[in-house]
Motif scaffolding. Structure first.
Motif, mmCIF file in Angstrom:
data_model
loop_
_atom_site.group_PDB
_atom_site.id
_atom_site.type_symbol
_atom_site.label_atom_id
_atom_site.label_comp_id
_atom_site.label_asym_id
_atom_site.label_seq_id
_atom_site.Cartn_x
_atom_site.Cartn_y
_atom_site.Cartn_z
ATOM 1 N N VAL A 110 -24.109 18.814 -12.756
ATOM 2 C CA VAL A 110 -24.788 19.665 -11.884
ATOM 3 C C VAL A 110 -24.480 19.459 -9.697
ATOM 4 O O VAL A 110 -25.168 18.989 -9.828
ATOM 5 N N GLY A 143 -36.932 12.384 -11.839
ATOM 6 C CA GLY A 143 -36.169 13.219 -12.661
ATOM 7 C C GLY A 143 -35.383 14.040 -11.821
ATOM 8 O O GLY A 143 -34.861 14.729 -12.159
ATOM 9 N N GLY A 145 -31.477 12.727 -11.428
ATOM 10 C CA GLY A 145 -30.837 12.101 -11.542
ATOM 11 C C GLY A 145 -29.794 11.016 -11.479
ATOM 12 O O GLY A 145 -28.780 10.747 -11.226
ATOM 13 N N LYS A 146 -30.468 9.822 -10.715
ATOM 14 C CA LYS A 146 -30.818 8.259 -9.659
ATOM 15 C C LYS A 146 -29.613 7.981 -11.503
ATOM 16 O O LYS A 146 -28.793 7.567 -11.535
ATOM 17 N N THR A 147 -30.601 8.120 -12.499
ATOM 18 C CA THR A 147 -29.591 7.083 -13.324
ATOM 19 C C THR A 147 -28.770 8.349 -14.046
ATOM 20 O O THR A 147 -27.506 7.078 -14.321
ATOM 21 N N HIS A 148 -28.725 9.209 -13.796
ATOM 22 C CA HIS A 148 -27.063 9.988 -14.633
ATOM 23 C C HIS A 148 -26.162 9.836 -13.560
ATOM 24 O O HIS A 148 -24.743 9.359 -14.214
ATOM 25 N N ARG A 302 -35.896 17.058 -15.722
ATOM 26 C CA ARG A 302 -36.087 16.314 -16.584
ATOM 27 C C ARG A 302 -37.074 17.301 -17.393
ATOM 28 O O ARG A 302 -36.969 17.493 -18.539
ATOM 29 N N GLU A 305 -35.530 20.661 -17.493
ATOM 30 C CA GLU A 305 -34.650 20.731 -19.848
ATOM 31 C C GLU A 305 -36.061 20.691 -20.353
ATOM 32 O O GLU A 305 -35.610 21.472 -21.593
HETATM 33 P P1 ADP Z 1 -33.902 9.780 -11.988
HETATM 34 O O1 ADP Z 1 -32.965 8.668 -12.627
HETATM 35 O O2 ADP Z 1 -33.031 9.983 -11.326
HETATM 36 O O3 ADP Z 1 -35.431 9.233 -12.516
HETATM 37 P P2 ADP Z 1 -32.179 10.817 -14.687
HETATM 38 O O4 ADP Z 1 -31.187 10.144 -14.158
HETATM 39 O O5 ADP Z 1 -33.113 10.058 -15.585
HETATM 40 O O6 ADP Z 1 -32.926 10.639 -12.877
HETATM 41 O O7 ADP Z 1 -31.959 12.396 -14.712
HETATM 42 C C1 ADP Z 1 -33.794 13.293 -15.847
HETATM 43 C C2 ADP Z 1 -32.703 14.059 -15.779
HETATM 44 O O8 ADP Z 1 -32.095 15.363 -15.541
HETATM 45 C C3 ADP Z 1 -31.626 13.809 -17.184
HETATM 46 O O9 ADP Z 1 -31.243 14.260 -18.313
HETATM 47 C C4 ADP Z 1 -30.142 13.978 -16.551
HETATM 48 O O10 ADP Z 1 -28.530 13.695 -16.950
HETATM 49 C C5 ADP Z 1 -30.247 15.071 -15.946
HETATM 50 N N1 ADP Z 1 -29.760 15.382 -14.394
HETATM 51 C C6 ADP Z 1 -30.302 14.788 -12.854
HETATM 52 N N2 ADP Z 1 -29.679 15.932 -12.298
HETATM 53 C C7 ADP Z 1 -28.259 16.566 -12.710
HETATM 54 C C8 ADP Z 1 -27.905 17.232 -12.173
HETATM 55 N N3 ADP Z 1 -27.458 17.546 -11.082
HETATM 56 N N4 ADP Z 1 -27.291 17.722 -13.474
HETATM 57 C C9 ADP Z 1 -27.446 17.823 -14.806
HETATM 58 N N5 ADP Z 1 -28.297 17.361 -15.044
HETATM 59 C C10 ADP Z 1 -28.770 16.433 -14.776
#
Ligand code: ADP
Ligand code: MG
Length: 434
Positions: A110, A143, A145-148, A302, A305
């Motif tokens: 998103v 949490g 969305g970096k990894t995402h 995270r 969710e």
């Molecule tokens: P980070 O790596 O920054 O700690 P993650 O990429 O692991 O965070 O994201 C944490 C959770 O939040 C994951 O389940 C991810 O899918 C969800 N998430 C993060 N950003 C978004 C977004 N913009 N839209 C939908 N889901 C997101």
């Protein structure tokens, strides 16, 4: 079938560990090829992830399960085990891509004012890897969305340019593999592996701080890829200039391309994320409920969710319709306003007094039955009401080992869920401390 996975795990760890961490994991089901496992607390989630993720992955792999990935979610008081047949889920993904979480796509991301620049940069890189921004450096809090986003680039590149070789690696894994390669005299193989890719995704690069040998090796990997116009994407919880003990030559390379950040999402974005989540799980949830949840959890997607899952589980366990009031109830104990930091000594004093003991009894070595449970409760409260770490709590309680502290906390947590009397005592103690 989850039982088989548990059995494998059980054979590889101690009974205490198994009892403490694994007995209360519940498989929730499979969502887009990812096995979702519920754990009772975010503390348990962190711990399991940090210490047992490879073991769980190994167990899934060894048993030939068709789910290459799993994910932990916090669902306090999770429901009864659901029958999940992980042996007949999704077809196995091909090798290079299989480290990418199938859920982490651009479609599932998103976009809001907090992340639109990072998103745009990621899309640009996915459209012309090696040509747009190199390296792309994404930073932001936990949490967000970096990894995402990184995985999304991976998926998109894999689809657009099927012949390109993609490698995703956490900095921790990179470091471990390097150490193993050195020990087993396989450096040539290690170098070949990372220098032959077209898209290298390195997650949580801040962990490279202080690791000289890893920095040295990564410097050469970086140069080799960069000179060959291969795309590099890095993620970090902070910008390069704030990564302490990062060699200057690496820092400057990290700054060669584009540095972009992700901020915490605003309310609208949080609601949109919840909405998408609910839809994917086939849940129909009212706007007001989603908004309520989005207002409670502000800084970690995270956890956002996790809160949604908790609310849904709570309503279904109690057989009630999911209203705003029900959501409020489900979230009340995690989001009850936190008192200001409490002094651990004060907790010890209050607990001792409540049980007619002296504070010295609690922090001393005595193992009498009358002091053991009060001491465990005191440890539990210190953990819950202060920011003290496990070793610090151990220190406070007469130099006990952190695993002892951990055991105590888990024990009280369990009791508090099954024993009303313990529940009541804890409540009283908290009131007295606060
Ligand atoms: P980070 O790596 O920054 O700690 P993650 O990429 O692991 O965070 O994201 C944490 C959770 O939040 C994951 O389940 C991810 O899918 C969800 N998430 C993060 N950003 C978004 C977004 N913009 N839209 C939908 N889901 C997101
Ligand atoms: Mg991450």
């Amino acid at each position: 079938v989850w039982q088989h996975v548990l059995e494998h795990i059980r054979r590889n760890i101690t009974e205490v560990e198994y009892h403490t961490w694994f007995e209360r994991i519940r498989p929730l089901g499979i969502r887009e090829g990812v096995l979702e496992l519920a754990v009772p607390t975010s503390f348990a989630l962190d711990w399991i992830k940090r210490h047992y993720a490879p073991l769980i992955q190994e167990a899934l792999g060894l048993l030939g399960a068709q789910v290459p990935r799993f994910e932990l979610l916090v669902v306090p008081g999770a429901a009864q085990p659901v029958q999940v047949d992980i042996f007949q889920a999704v077809p196995q993904a091909d090798q290079g891509k299989s480290k990418l979480n199938p859920k982490y796509t651009f479609e599932n991301f998103v976009v809001g004012p907090n992340n639109n620049l990072a998103h745009a940069a990621a899309v640009a890189v996915a459209e012309s890897p090696g040509k747009a921004y190199n390296p792309l450096f994404i930073y932001g809090g936990v949490g967000l969305g970096k990894t995402h986003l990184m995985h999304a680039v991976g998926h998109s590149v894999a689809k657009r340019f099927p012949s390109l070789k993609i490698e995703y690696v956490s900095t921790e894994t990179f470091t471990n593999e390097l150490i193993n390669a050195i020990r087993e005299d396989r450096m040539a193989e290690f170098r070949e592996r990372y220098r032959s890719v077209d898209l290298l995704l390195v997650d949580d690069i801040q962990f490279i701080a202080g690791k000289e040998r890893t920095q040295e090796e990564f410097f050469h990997t970086f140069n080799a890829l960069f000179e060959a116009h291969k795309q590099i994407i890095l993620s970090s919880d902070r910008p390069p200039k704030d990564i302490l003990t990062l060699e200057a030559r690496l820092r400057s390379r990290f700054e060669w391309g584009l540095i972009t950040d992700i901020q915490p999402p605003d309310l609208e974005t949080r609601i949109a994320i919840l909405k998408m989540n609910a839809e994917q799980r086939g849940l129909r949830i009212g706007e007001d409920v989603l908004e309520y949840i989005a207002r409670q959890v502000t800084s970690n997607i995270r956890e956002l969710e996790g809160a949604l899952m908790r609310v849904v589980a709570y309503a279904s366990l109690n057989g009630v319709e999911l209203t705003r009031q029900v959501a409020a109830k489900a979230l009340s104990d995690i989001f009850a306003p936190r008192e200001v930091e409490v002094d651990p000594q004060e907790i010890v004093r209050v607990v001792a007094e409540h049980f007619g003991l002296r504070p010295e009894d609690l922090v001393g070595g005595g193992r009498r039955k009358e002091v053991v449970l009060p001491r465990q409760m005191a440890m539990f409260l210190v953990r819950e009401l202060t920011r003290a770490s496990l070793p610090e709590i151990g220190q406070l309680f007469g130099g006990r080992d952190h695993t002892t502290v951990l055991y105590a906390i888990q024990k009280v947590q369990e009791l508090s869920e099954s024993d009303r009397e313990v529940q009541a005592i804890l409540r009283t103690l908290k009131e007295k401390v606060g």
